[in-house]
Write a protein that holds these residues in place. Sequence first.
Motif, mmCIF file in Angstrom:
data_model
loop_
_atom_site.group_PDB
_atom_site.id
_atom_site.type_symbol
_atom_site.label_atom_id
_atom_site.label_comp_id
_atom_site.label_asym_id
_atom_site.label_seq_id
_atom_site.Cartn_x
_atom_site.Cartn_y
_atom_site.Cartn_z
ATOM 1 N N GLU A 127 0.817 -1.210 0.000
ATOM 2 C CA GLU A 127 0.000 0.000 0.000
ATOM 3 C C GLU A 127 0.851 1.261 0.000
ATOM 4 O O GLU A 127 0.473 2.263 -0.586
ATOM 5 C CB GLU A 127 -0.926 0.002 1.214
ATOM 6 C CG GLU A 127 -1.855 1.198 1.271
ATOM 7 C CD GLU A 127 -2.864 1.102 2.397
ATOM 8 O OE1 GLU A 127 -3.419 2.150 2.782
ATOM 9 O OE2 GLU A 127 -3.098 -0.011 2.897
ATOM 10 N N ASN A 128 2.020 1.195 0.628
ATOM 11 C CA ASN A 128 2.835 2.411 0.713
ATOM 12 C C ASN A 128 4.309 2.182 0.362
ATOM 13 O O ASN A 128 5.178 2.915 0.802
ATOM 14 C CB ASN A 128 2.736 3.018 2.121
ATOM 15 C CG ASN A 128 3.225 2.062 3.197
ATOM 16 O OD1 ASN A 128 3.608 0.927 2.908
ATOM 17 N ND2 ASN A 128 3.215 2.520 4.429
ATOM 18 N N PHE A 129 4.596 1.156 -0.466
ATOM 19 C CA PHE A 129 5.992 0.939 -0.849
ATOM 20 C C PHE A 129 6.076 0.133 -2.140
ATOM 21 O O PHE A 129 5.135 -0.551 -2.538
ATOM 22 C CB PHE A 129 6.759 0.211 0.259
ATOM 23 C CG PHE A 129 6.383 -1.245 0.415
ATOM 24 C CD1 PHE A 129 7.074 -2.235 -0.270
ATOM 25 C CD2 PHE A 129 5.319 -1.621 1.218
ATOM 26 C CE1 PHE A 129 6.735 -3.571 -0.145
ATOM 27 C CE2 PHE A 129 4.971 -2.953 1.355
ATOM 28 C CZ PHE A 129 5.671 -3.929 0.675
ATOM 29 N N MET A 130 7.239 0.209 -2.777
ATOM 30 C CA MET A 130 7.613 -0.682 -3.877
ATOM 31 C C MET A 130 9.093 -0.972 -3.741
ATOM 32 O O MET A 130 9.902 -0.056 -3.590
ATOM 33 C CB MET A 130 7.320 -0.063 -5.244
ATOM 34 C CG MET A 130 7.587 -1.045 -6.402
ATOM 35 S SD MET A 130 7.238 -0.385 -8.045
ATOM 36 C CE MET A 130 8.816 0.407 -8.409
ATOM 37 N N GLU A 131 9.454 -2.245 -3.811
ATOM 38 C CA GLU A 131 10.836 -2.659 -3.608
ATOM 39 C C GLU A 131 11.228 -3.711 -4.647
ATOM 40 O O GLU A 131 10.534 -4.708 -4.824
ATOM 41 C CB GLU A 131 10.997 -3.252 -2.207
ATOM 42 C CG GLU A 131 12.400 -3.727 -1.882
ATOM 43 C CD GLU A 131 12.484 -4.326 -0.500
ATOM 44 O OE1 GLU A 131 13.581 -4.807 -0.146
ATOM 45 O OE2 GLU A 131 11.474 -4.334 0.240
ATOM 46 N N ILE A 132 12.330 -3.464 -5.361
ATOM 47 C CA ILE A 132 12.823 -4.429 -6.331
ATOM 48 C C ILE A 132 13.177 -5.729 -5.621
ATOM 49 O O ILE A 132 13.801 -5.717 -4.565
ATOM 50 C CB ILE A 132 14.021 -3.863 -7.101
ATOM 51 C CG1 ILE A 132 13.554 -2.706 -8.002
ATOM 52 C CG2 ILE A 132 14.703 -4.945 -7.949
ATOM 53 C CD1 ILE A 132 14.663 -2.033 -8.774
ATOM 54 N N CYS A 133 12.793 -6.852 -6.233
ATOM 55 C CA CYS A 133 12.899 -8.130 -5.523
ATOM 56 C C CYS A 133 13.694 -9.178 -6.298
ATOM 57 O O CYS A 133 14.897 -9.321 -6.096
ATOM 58 C CB CYS A 133 11.494 -8.642 -5.201
ATOM 59 S SG CYS A 133 11.470 -9.991 -4.010
ATOM 60 N N ASP A 134 13.053 -9.919 -7.201
ATOM 61 C CA ASP A 134 13.670 -11.106 -7.803
ATOM 62 C C ASP A 134 13.825 -10.985 -9.314
ATOM 63 O O ASP A 134 13.001 -10.333 -9.985
ATOM 64 C CB ASP A 134 12.813 -12.336 -7.510
ATOM 65 C CG ASP A 134 12.733 -12.643 -6.026
ATOM 66 O OD1 ASP A 134 13.787 -12.625 -5.376
ATOM 67 O OD2 ASP A 134 11.617 -12.876 -5.521
ATOM 68 N N PRO A 135 14.855 -11.640 -9.889
ATOM 69 C CA PRO A 135 15.022 -11.617 -11.345
ATOM 70 C C PRO A 135 13.902 -12.360 -12.053
ATOM 71 O O PRO A 135 13.356 -13.341 -11.537
ATOM 72 C CB PRO A 135 16.374 -12.304 -11.561
ATOM 73 C CG PRO A 135 16.594 -13.121 -10.330
ATOM 74 C CD PRO A 135 15.922 -12.402 -9.210
ATOM 75 N N VAL A 136 13.575 -11.890 -13.233
ATOM 76 C CA VAL A 136 12.541 -12.486 -14.079
ATOM 77 C C VAL A 136 13.177 -12.805 -15.429
ATOM 78 O O VAL A 136 13.966 -12.006 -15.962
ATOM 79 C CB VAL A 136 11.359 -11.513 -14.261
ATOM 80 C CG1 VAL A 136 10.370 -12.023 -15.301
ATOM 81 C CG2 VAL A 136 10.657 -11.280 -12.924
ATOM 82 N N SER A 137 12.867 -13.963 -15.980
ATOM 83 C CA SER A 137 13.457 -14.350 -17.266
ATOM 84 C C SER A 137 12.920 -13.475 -18.395
ATOM 85 O O SER A 137 11.797 -12.962 -18.339
ATOM 86 C CB SER A 137 13.187 -15.821 -17.555
ATOM 87 O OG SER A 137 11.799 -16.071 -17.638
ATOM 88 N N ILE A 138 13.744 -13.332 -19.422
ATOM 89 C CA ILE A 138 13.411 -12.500 -20.582
ATOM 90 C C ILE A 138 13.335 -13.384 -21.813
ATOM 91 O O ILE A 138 14.271 -14.144 -22.104
ATOM 92 C CB ILE A 138 14.468 -11.402 -20.786
ATOM 93 C CG1 ILE A 138 14.481 -10.444 -19.591
ATOM 94 C CG2 ILE A 138 14.228 -10.636 -22.086
ATOM 95 C CD1 ILE A 138 15.584 -9.405 -19.643
ATOM 96 N N ASP A 139 12.230 -13.282 -22.549
ATOM 97 C CA ASP A 139 12.017 -14.054 -23.773
ATOM 98 C C ASP A 139 11.987 -13.083 -24.942
ATOM 99 O O ASP A 139 11.072 -12.270 -25.044
ATOM 100 C CB ASP A 139 10.700 -14.828 -23.672
ATOM 101 C CG ASP A 139 10.355 -15.572 -24.959
ATOM 102 O OD1 ASP A 139 11.268 -15.761 -25.784
ATOM 103 O OD2 ASP A 139 9.170 -15.927 -25.130
#
Length: 232
Positions: A213-225
């Motif tokens: 609700e009051n934050f955004m934090e970079i977390c985990d890698p995601v694969s790229i296609d």
Amino acid sequence: MNYSHTVKARFLDRPNRFVAHVELDGQTETVHVKNTGRCRELLVPGYEVILEEGQNPARKTRYDLISVCKEGRWINMDSQAPNKAAEEWLLKGGFFPEDISVYRERKYGNSRFDLYIESPVRKAFIEVKGVTLEEDNIVRFPDAPTERGIKHVRELIRCMKDGYEAYLLLVIQMKDVRYFQPNWKTHPEFGMVLREAAEAGVKLLAYDCLVGENFMEICDPVSIDLEVSDGE
């Protein structure tokens, strides 16, 4: 990155790309939309949204619309959030192992890149792109044609050839997605320039985010296609 003075509301409509109407405490409130993209799959009448109350008494709207709940998942749609989250993540050692200095809006050639990284062992340019478009847990960019995005990627290729490290960081403004792919249907040229960049040695990175609700934090890698989707 954190927000302050947030409240929940219900989205009603969006008369233009800068403002929206929401229902807040039983009243209709006009709010500023912190994303000028189309966002049609996010701003759906009835969806729950998060607003941040502005602190400038002279502004025309009291609140900014920053996040939306789509099918039970919070998606941040603040176009300024990816750069801020990326800077915090990098300074906390999220990607580079050594101590680094981070500079915003560093000009190179005919472009101004979002971040420039310097340390005793590297000099690197990073262009950050926020990703909000999702369908069946697949995320795509862009949601509209972006000649500016193509220009930035080509400049990344150029600065890498001049001896710098070059990165395109795709900040996926939500959690629990399957993979990222270019939006071949909307702007195939952007997909092609991503392929060109990857072949030239530009590092393509995609990371999801924890969104509250009051934050955004970079977390985990995601694969790229980078393969063209069937039928597109």
